[in-house]
Design a protein around this motif. Sequence first.
Motif, PDB file in Angstrom:
ATOM      1  N   GLY A  45       0.806  -1.216   0.000  1.00  0.00           N
ATOM      2  CA  GLY A  45       0.000   0.000   0.000  1.00  0.00           C
ATOM      3  C   GLY A  45       0.833   1.258   0.000  1.00  0.00           C
ATOM      4  O   GLY A  45       1.862   1.350  -0.667  1.00  0.00           O
ATOM      5  N   ARG A  46       0.404   2.238   0.783  1.00  0.00           N
ATOM      6  CA  ARG A  46       1.105   3.522   0.794  1.00  0.00           C
ATOM      7  C   ARG A  46       2.487   3.429   1.423  1.00  0.00           C
ATOM      8  O   ARG A  46       3.305   4.324   1.246  1.00  0.00           O
ATOM      9  CB  ARG A  46       0.260   4.597   1.447  1.00  0.00           C
ATOM     10  N   LEU A  47       2.772   2.371   2.160  1.00  0.00           N
ATOM     11  CA  LEU A  47       4.131   2.193   2.681  1.00  0.00           C
ATOM     12  C   LEU A  47       5.106   2.013   1.517  1.00  0.00           C
ATOM     13  O   LEU A  47       6.219   2.524   1.544  1.00  0.00           O
ATOM     14  CB  LEU A  47       4.205   0.985   3.616  1.00  0.00           C
ATOM     15  N   ALA A  48       4.676   1.291   0.484  1.00  0.00           N
ATOM     16  CA  ALA A  48       5.517   1.093  -0.698  1.00  0.00           C
ATOM     17  C   ALA A  48       5.711   2.403  -1.452  1.00  0.00           C
ATOM     18  O   ALA A  48       6.758   2.615  -2.062  1.00  0.00           O
ATOM     19  CB  ALA A  48       4.913   0.032  -1.615  1.00  0.00           C
ATOM     20  N   ASP A  49       4.733   3.289  -1.395  1.00  0.00           N
ATOM     21  CA  ASP A  49       4.871   4.588  -2.058  1.00  0.00           C
ATOM     22  C   ASP A  49       6.037   5.379  -1.468  1.00  0.00           C
ATOM     23  O   ASP A  49       6.700   6.131  -2.167  1.00  0.00           O
ATOM     24  CB  ASP A  49       3.586   5.415  -1.912  1.00  0.00           C
ATOM     25  N   ALA A  50       6.298   5.196  -0.190  1.00  0.00           N
ATOM     26  CA  ALA A  50       7.339   5.957   0.495  1.00  0.00           C
ATOM     27  C   ALA A  50       8.748   5.447   0.207  1.00  0.00           C
ATOM     28  O   ALA A  50       9.680   6.229   0.108  1.00  0.00           O
ATOM     29  CB  ALA A  50       7.087   5.948   2.000  1.00  0.00           C
ATOM     30  N   CYS A  51       8.897   4.113   0.067  1.00  0.00           N
ATOM     31  CA  CYS A  51      10.257   3.542  -0.008  1.00  0.00           C
ATOM     32  C   CYS A  51      10.440   2.454  -1.055  1.00  0.00           C
ATOM     33  O   CYS A  51      11.510   1.860  -1.127  1.00  0.00           O
ATOM     34  CB  CYS A  51      10.637   2.963   1.350  1.00  0.00           C
TER      35      CYS A  51
ATOM     36  N   ALA B 290      10.756  -4.094  17.766  1.00  0.00           N
ATOM     37  CA  ALA B 290      12.136  -3.689  17.477  1.00  0.00           C
ATOM     38  C   ALA B 290      12.354  -3.566  15.969  1.00  0.00           C
ATOM     39  O   ALA B 290      13.089  -2.687  15.516  1.00  0.00           O
ATOM     40  CB  ALA B 290      13.121  -4.679  18.088  1.00  0.00           C
ATOM     41  N   LEU B 291      11.706  -4.431  15.205  1.00  0.00           N
ATOM     42  CA  LEU B 291      11.779  -4.331  13.748  1.00  0.00           C
ATOM     43  C   LEU B 291      11.198  -2.998  13.297  1.00  0.00           C
ATOM     44  O   LEU B 291      11.783  -2.297  12.472  1.00  0.00           O
ATOM     45  CB  LEU B 291      11.018  -5.488  13.105  1.00  0.00           C
ATOM     46  N   PHE B 292      10.045  -2.624  13.839  1.00  0.00           N
ATOM     47  CA  PHE B 292       9.433  -1.336  13.494  1.00  0.00           C
ATOM     48  C   PHE B 292      10.365  -0.176  13.834  1.00  0.00           C
ATOM     49  O   PHE B 292      10.523   0.752  13.037  1.00  0.00           O
ATOM     50  CB  PHE B 292       8.102  -1.160  14.229  1.00  0.00           C
ATOM     51  N   ALA B 293      10.973  -0.210  15.003  1.00  0.00           N
ATOM     52  CA  ALA B 293      11.882   0.867  15.415  1.00  0.00           C
ATOM     53  C   ALA B 293      13.080   0.955  14.472  1.00  0.00           C
ATOM     54  O   ALA B 293      13.488   2.051  14.065  1.00  0.00           O
ATOM     55  CB  ALA B 293      12.337   0.651  16.853  1.00  0.00           C
ATOM     56  N   ALA B 294      13.636  -0.194  14.110  1.00  0.00           N
ATOM     57  CA  ALA B 294      14.785  -0.217  13.205  1.00  0.00           C
ATOM     58  C   ALA B 294      14.399   0.295  11.815  1.00  0.00           C
ATOM     59  O   ALA B 294      15.165   1.027  11.181  1.00  0.00           O
ATOM     60  CB  ALA B 294      15.366  -1.623  13.126  1.00  0.00           C
ATOM     61  N   LEU B 295      13.218  -0.070  11.345  1.00  0.00           N
ATOM     62  CA  LEU B 295      12.757   0.411  10.041  1.00  0.00           C
ATOM     63  C   LEU B 295      12.544   1.921  10.052  1.00  0.00           C
ATOM     64  O   LEU B 295      12.913   2.617   9.108  1.00  0.00           O
ATOM     65  CB  LEU B 295      11.463  -0.291   9.632  1.00  0.00           C
ATOM     66  N   ALA B 296      11.948   2.435  11.118  1.00  0.00           N
ATOM     67  CA  ALA B 296      11.714   3.882  11.218  1.00  0.00           C
ATOM     68  C   ALA B 296      13.034   4.649  11.228  1.00  0.00           C
ATOM     69  O   ALA B 296      13.128   5.730  10.641  1.00  0.00           O
ATOM     70  CB  ALA B 296      10.894   4.203  12.459  1.00  0.00           C
TER      71      ALA B 296
ATOM     72  N   LEU C 290       9.165   6.132   6.464  1.00  0.00           N
ATOM     73  CA  LEU C 290       8.212   5.204   7.076  1.00  0.00           C
ATOM     74  C   LEU C 290       7.847   5.588   8.505  1.00  0.00           C
ATOM     75  O   LEU C 290       6.857   5.097   9.047  1.00  0.00           O
ATOM     76  CB  LEU C 290       8.787   3.781   7.089  1.00  0.00           C
ATOM     77  N   ALA C 291       8.666   6.429   9.133  1.00  0.00           N
ATOM     78  CA  ALA C 291       8.505   6.724  10.552  1.00  0.00           C
ATOM     79  C   ALA C 291       7.105   7.212  10.933  1.00  0.00           C
ATOM     80  O   ALA C 291       6.548   6.715  11.920  1.00  0.00           O
ATOM     81  CB  ALA C 291       9.574   7.707  11.007  1.00  0.00           C
ATOM     82  N   PRO C 292       6.499   8.158  10.198  1.00  0.00           N
ATOM     83  CA  PRO C 292       5.162   8.609  10.603  1.00  0.00           C
ATOM     84  C   PRO C 292       4.116   7.490  10.591  1.00  0.00           C
ATOM     85  O   PRO C 292       3.291   7.398  11.494  1.00  0.00           O
ATOM     86  CB  PRO C 292       4.812   9.700   9.588  1.00  0.00           C
ATOM     87  N   SER C 293       4.156   6.647   9.592  1.00  0.00           N
ATOM     88  CA  SER C 293       3.188   5.544   9.517  1.00  0.00           C
ATOM     89  C   SER C 293       3.415   4.552  10.652  1.00  0.00           C
ATOM     90  O   SER C 293       2.466   4.093  11.289  1.00  0.00           O
ATOM     91  CB  SER C 293       3.296   4.822   8.177  1.00  0.00           C
ATOM     92  N   ILE C 294       4.676   4.225  10.909  1.00  0.00           N
ATOM     93  CA  ILE C 294       4.982   3.280  11.982  1.00  0.00           C
ATOM     94  C   ILE C 294       4.601   3.871  13.331  1.00  0.00           C
ATOM     95  O   ILE C 294       4.043   3.182  14.189  1.00  0.00           O
ATOM     96  CB  ILE C 294       6.464   2.870  11.924  1.00  0.00           C
ATOM     97  N   ALA C 295       4.877   5.163  13.521  1.00  0.00           N
ATOM     98  CA  ALA C 295       4.559   5.823  14.789  1.00  0.00           C
ATOM     99  C   ALA C 295       3.059   5.857  15.070  1.00  0.00           C
ATOM    100  O   ALA C 295       2.645   5.929  16.227  1.00  0.00           O
ATOM    101  CB  ALA C 295       5.134   7.235  14.803  1.00  0.00           C
ATOM    102  N   SER C 296       2.248   5.771  14.013  1.00  0.00           N
ATOM    103  CA  SER C 296       0.793   5.800  14.204  1.00  0.00           C
ATOM    104  C   SER C 296       0.299   4.591  14.987  1.00  0.00           C
ATOM    105  O   SER C 296      -0.787   4.628  15.554  1.00  0.00           O
ATOM    106  CB  SER C 296       0.078   5.862  12.857  1.00  0.00           C
ATOM    107  N   GLY C 297       1.090   3.519  15.003  1.00  0.00           N
ATOM    108  CA  GLY C 297       0.679   2.312  15.711  1.00  0.00           C
ATOM    109  C   GLY C 297      -0.345   1.480  14.967  1.00  0.00           C
ATOM    110  O   GLY C 297      -0.878   0.514  15.507  1.00  0.00           O
ATOM    111  N   ARG C 298      -0.604   1.830  13.719  1.00  0.00           N
ATOM    112  CA  ARG C 298      -1.645   1.129  12.975  1.00  0.00           C
ATOM    113  C   ARG C 298      -1.107   0.224  11.876  1.00  0.00           C
ATOM    114  O   ARG C 298      -1.872  -0.425  11.180  1.00  0.00           O
ATOM    115  CB  ARG C 298      -2.621   2.153  12.414  1.00  0.00           C
TER     116      ARG C 298
END
Length: 85
Positions: free
Chosen positions: A11-17, A34-40, A46-54
């Motif tokens: 989805g839109r995550l692919a649009d970013a990276c 920890a994977l999410f933190a490392a990706l951000a 990707l950080a804003p999407s990951i930070a949303s928690g969704r």
Amino acid sequence: MTARLNVELCGRLADACGRMVELDLPAEEVPVSALFAALAAAYPALAPSIASGRVRACVNEALVGADSPVRAGDEVALFPPVSGG
């Protein structure tokens, strides 16, 4: 020792990276959180999407929670929230 992991973005995550990103894990097994933190950190777009928690993670084709382990060689895909009607 680090382990390389390929992560599919949907989805839109692919649009970013792009559709696939690579990440070096700090150990052979880490929790999804920890994977999410490392990706951000590695991919700031990707950080804003990951930070949303969704964002949801699938590991080896199964939806998993934040405490679930991710190991080198696992198939990992991340999905943004979706809406429909």
